[in-house]
Scaffold this motif. Sequence first.
Motif, PDB file in Angstrom:
ATOM      1  N   LEU A 174       0.817  -1.210   0.000  1.00 45.61           N
ATOM      2  CA  LEU A 174       0.000   0.000   0.000  1.00 45.61           C
ATOM      3  C   LEU A 174       0.853   1.264   0.000  1.00 45.61           C
ATOM      4  O   LEU A 174       0.312   2.369  -0.078  1.00 45.61           O
ATOM      5  CB  LEU A 174      -0.923   0.010   1.232  1.00 45.61           C
ATOM      6  N   TRP A 175       2.170   1.107   0.078  1.00 44.83           N
ATOM      7  CA  TRP A 175       3.069   2.264   0.110  1.00 44.83           C
ATOM      8  C   TRP A 175       3.026   3.008  -1.222  1.00 44.83           C
ATOM      9  O   TRP A 175       3.221   2.436  -2.286  1.00 44.83           O
ATOM     10  CB  TRP A 175       4.490   1.793   0.401  1.00 44.83           C
ATOM     11  N   LYS A 176       2.720   4.287  -1.165  1.00 44.45           N
ATOM     12  CA  LYS A 176       2.674   5.124  -2.364  1.00 44.45           C
ATOM     13  C   LYS A 176       3.494   6.394  -2.183  1.00 44.45           C
ATOM     14  O   LYS A 176       3.229   7.404  -2.821  1.00 44.45           O
ATOM     15  CB  LYS A 176       1.225   5.486  -2.693  1.00 44.45           C
ATOM     16  N   GLY A 177       4.468   6.333  -1.286  1.00 41.12           N
ATOM     17  CA  GLY A 177       5.325   7.488  -1.077  1.00 41.12           C
ATOM     18  C   GLY A 177       5.141   8.090   0.301  1.00 41.12           C
ATOM     19  O   GLY A 177       4.137   7.842   0.977  1.00 41.12           O
ATOM     20  N   PRO A 178       6.112   8.912   0.730  1.00 40.49           N
ATOM     21  CA  PRO A 178       6.075   9.500   2.082  1.00 40.49           C
ATOM     22  C   PRO A 178       4.837  10.358   2.326  1.00 40.49           C
ATOM     23  O   PRO A 178       4.311  10.376   3.435  1.00 40.49           O
ATOM     24  CB  PRO A 178       7.358  10.340   2.124  1.00 40.49           C
ATOM     25  N   ARG A 179       4.359  11.052   1.307  1.00 45.95           N
ATOM     26  CA  ARG A 179       3.234  11.970   1.510  1.00 45.95           C
ATOM     27  C   ARG A 179       1.968  11.214   1.929  1.00 45.95           C
ATOM     28  O   ARG A 179       1.278  11.607   2.877  1.00 45.95           O
ATOM     29  CB  ARG A 179       2.971  12.756   0.231  1.00 45.95           C
ATOM     30  N   THR A 180       1.654  10.130   1.237  1.00 49.24           N
ATOM     31  CA  THR A 180       0.443   9.380   1.571  1.00 49.24           C
ATOM     32  C   THR A 180       0.617   8.545   2.830  1.00 49.24           C
ATOM     33  O   THR A 180      -0.371   8.114   3.431  1.00 49.24           O
ATOM     34  CB  THR A 180       0.053   8.453   0.405  1.00 49.24           C
ATOM     35  N   LEU A 186       1.857   7.683  10.110  1.00 52.78           N
ATOM     36  CA  LEU A 186       2.779   8.129  11.151  1.00 52.78           C
ATOM     37  C   LEU A 186       2.062   8.969  12.203  1.00 52.78           C
ATOM     38  O   LEU A 186       2.316   8.825  13.401  1.00 52.78           O
ATOM     39  CB  LEU A 186       3.921   8.937  10.521  1.00 52.78           C
ATOM     40  N   VAL A 187       1.169   9.835  11.750  1.00 46.39           N
ATOM     41  CA  VAL A 187       0.409  10.670  12.686  1.00 46.39           C
ATOM     42  C   VAL A 187      -0.454   9.800  13.599  1.00 46.39           C
ATOM     43  O   VAL A 187      -0.485   9.985  14.824  1.00 46.39           O
ATOM     44  CB  VAL A 187      -0.466  11.685  11.923  1.00 46.39           C
ATOM     45  N   ALA A 188      -1.142   8.826  13.014  1.00 37.93           N
ATOM     46  CA  ALA A 188      -1.996   7.935  13.799  1.00 37.93           C
ATOM     47  C   ALA A 188      -1.176   7.160  14.834  1.00 37.93           C
ATOM     48  O   ALA A 188      -1.575   7.043  16.001  1.00 37.93           O
ATOM     49  CB  ALA A 188      -2.731   6.966  12.879  1.00 37.93           C
ATOM     50  N   GLY A 189      -0.033   6.640  14.406  1.00 35.37           N
ATOM     51  CA  GLY A 189       0.817   5.886  15.329  1.00 35.37           C
ATOM     52  C   GLY A 189       1.351   6.749  16.449  1.00 35.37           C
ATOM     53  O   GLY A 189       1.358   6.344  17.626  1.00 35.37           O
ATOM     54  N   PHE A 190       1.789   7.951  16.113  1.00 30.30           N
ATOM     55  CA  PHE A 190       2.355   8.854  17.123  1.00 30.30           C
ATOM     56  C   PHE A 190       1.296   9.262  18.144  1.00 30.30           C
ATOM     57  O   PHE A 190       1.531   9.216  19.359  1.00 30.30           O
ATOM     58  CB  PHE A 190       2.949  10.095  16.446  1.00 30.30           C
ATOM     59  N   VAL A 191       0.107   9.655  17.662  1.00 26.88           N
ATOM     60  CA  VAL A 191      -0.957  10.075  18.575  1.00 26.88           C
ATOM     61  C   VAL A 191      -1.397   8.911  19.459  1.00 26.88           C
ATOM     62  O   VAL A 191      -1.622   9.076  20.670  1.00 26.88           O
ATOM     63  CB  VAL A 191      -2.147  10.639  17.780  1.00 26.88           C
ATOM     64  N   SER A 192      -1.508   7.726  18.889  1.00 28.78           N
ATOM     65  CA  SER A 192      -1.878   6.551  19.688  1.00 28.78           C
ATOM     66  C   SER A 192      -0.865   6.303  20.802  1.00 28.78           C
ATOM     67  O   SER A 192      -1.239   6.026  21.949  1.00 28.78           O
ATOM     68  CB  SER A 192      -1.969   5.310  18.794  1.00 28.78           C
ATOM     69  N   VAL A 232      -7.195  10.054  10.246  1.00 26.29           N
ATOM     70  CA  VAL A 232      -8.214  10.514   9.300  1.00 26.29           C
ATOM     71  C   VAL A 232      -8.077  12.024   9.064  1.00 26.29           C
ATOM     72  O   VAL A 232      -8.114  12.505   7.923  1.00 26.29           O
ATOM     73  CB  VAL A 232      -9.632  10.185   9.820  1.00 26.29           C
ATOM     74  N   ILE A 233      -7.937  12.782  10.143  1.00 22.81           N
ATOM     75  CA  ILE A 233      -7.803  14.240  10.013  1.00 22.81           C
ATOM     76  C   ILE A 233      -6.547  14.599   9.222  1.00 22.81           C
ATOM     77  O   ILE A 233      -6.573  15.479   8.349  1.00 22.81           O
ATOM     78  CB  ILE A 233      -7.781  14.894  11.408  1.00 22.81           C
ATOM     79  N   ALA A 234      -5.442  13.914   9.508  1.00 25.49           N
ATOM     80  CA  ALA A 234      -4.209  14.179   8.772  1.00 25.49           C
ATOM     81  C   ALA A 234      -4.391  13.889   7.294  1.00 25.49           C
ATOM     82  O   ALA A 234      -3.944  14.664   6.437  1.00 25.49           O
ATOM     83  CB  ALA A 234      -3.068  13.324   9.346  1.00 25.49           C
ATOM     84  N   GLY A 235      -5.067  12.773   6.975  1.00 29.86           N
ATOM     85  CA  GLY A 235      -5.310  12.457   5.571  1.00 29.86           C
ATOM     86  C   GLY A 235      -6.176  13.493   4.880  1.00 29.86           C
ATOM     87  O   GLY A 235      -5.917  13.871   3.731  1.00 29.86           O
ATOM     88  N   MET A 236      -7.199  13.980   5.582  1.00 32.78           N
ATOM     89  CA  MET A 236      -8.075  15.001   5.011  1.00 32.78           C
ATOM     90  C   MET A 236      -7.300  16.306   4.746  1.00 32.78           C
ATOM     91  O   MET A 236      -7.483  16.948   3.706  1.00 32.78           O
ATOM     92  CB  MET A 236      -9.258  15.263   5.940  1.00 32.78           C
ATOM     93  N   LEU A 237      -6.450  16.680   5.692  1.00 35.44           N
ATOM     94  CA  LEU A 237      -5.671  17.923   5.522  1.00 35.44           C
ATOM     95  C   LEU A 237      -4.693  17.809   4.357  1.00 35.44           C
ATOM     96  O   LEU A 237      -4.492  18.758   3.599  1.00 35.44           O
ATOM     97  CB  LEU A 237      -4.932  18.248   6.821  1.00 35.44           C
ATOM     98  N   ILE A 238      -4.086  16.629   4.230  1.00 38.29           N
ATOM     99  CA  ILE A 238      -3.139  16.435   3.131  1.00 38.29           C
ATOM    100  C   ILE A 238      -3.846  16.513   1.781  1.00 38.29           C
ATOM    101  O   ILE A 238      -3.353  17.110   0.833  1.00 38.29           O
ATOM    102  CB  ILE A 238      -2.415  15.077   3.291  1.00 38.29           C
ATOM    103  N   GLU A 239      -5.024  15.903   1.704  1.00 35.12           N
ATOM    104  CA  GLU A 239      -5.771  15.911   0.447  1.00 35.12           C
ATOM    105  C   GLU A 239      -6.324  17.294   0.130  1.00 35.12           C
ATOM    106  O   GLU A 239      -6.528  17.644  -1.011  1.00 35.12           O
ATOM    107  CB  GLU A 239      -6.904  14.882   0.502  1.00 35.12           C
TER     108      GLU A 239
END
Length: 233
Positions: free
Chosen positions: A188-194, A199-205, A226-233
């Motif tokens: 599922l790896w598509k680059g650092p951006r995606t 990483l955000v989910a793991g860190f917050v957890s 989810v929030i991080a993904g929405m902001l990136i998109e």
Amino acid sequence: MSSSPRPFFSLAGLRHGARAALPAFPGFVMFAAAFGTAAAQKGLSLAEAMGLSAFVYAGASQMVGLEIWQQVWTHTTILTIMTVTAVVNSRMILLGATLQPWLRHEPLARSALNLFLITEAGWLIGTRYHNEGGRDVGVLLGTGLVLWLVWQIATIVGFFAGALVPEPKRFGLDFVMPIFFSVMLVPLWKGPRTALPWLVAGFVSFVVHALVPGYGFIIAGALAGVIAGMLIE
């Protein structure tokens, strides 16, 4: 304008999903066997252990439930185990939401069965297949059915034979599932951006788990991702 093929269901897809689930067997067997062992040591009957595996069907929730399990139940303990199970399983809401485009044309009964059988492993296998252009919903259902059956069989094995390995952590068996999930994430790896939401989910957890008692870190990590993904998109 071209559009992606509409999802469909076939018996060939069902068989394909069953075969695709094979790499997940070691992790499922170890985890379910560990639960069966823990359930027996906790004093649960085989019927009670199998009931949890068949109807709750969520390794983390089943293990947490054992920590709260009581020989004599009160309204408070029932409410506690219901709440904790709901919190731990709330991550499935997000997994189910990602499957909506795939399942929205399915009959209600089959969609309900697919969503009941969904696990992280099944979701990863199905998502990988979908990202590669596959649209046969039978693949998702085949994976789910086979993994559910393996979970039941391994629970029975663990219940009766798990005493041979009374401390799975001594042999590193508790790392089987995390390693499996890590390996399944590679395609599922598509680059650092995606990958940033991961990483955000793991860190917050990790932070919430360290600071706040209980199982809220699961929800916090999922929402942060989810929030991080929405902001990136």
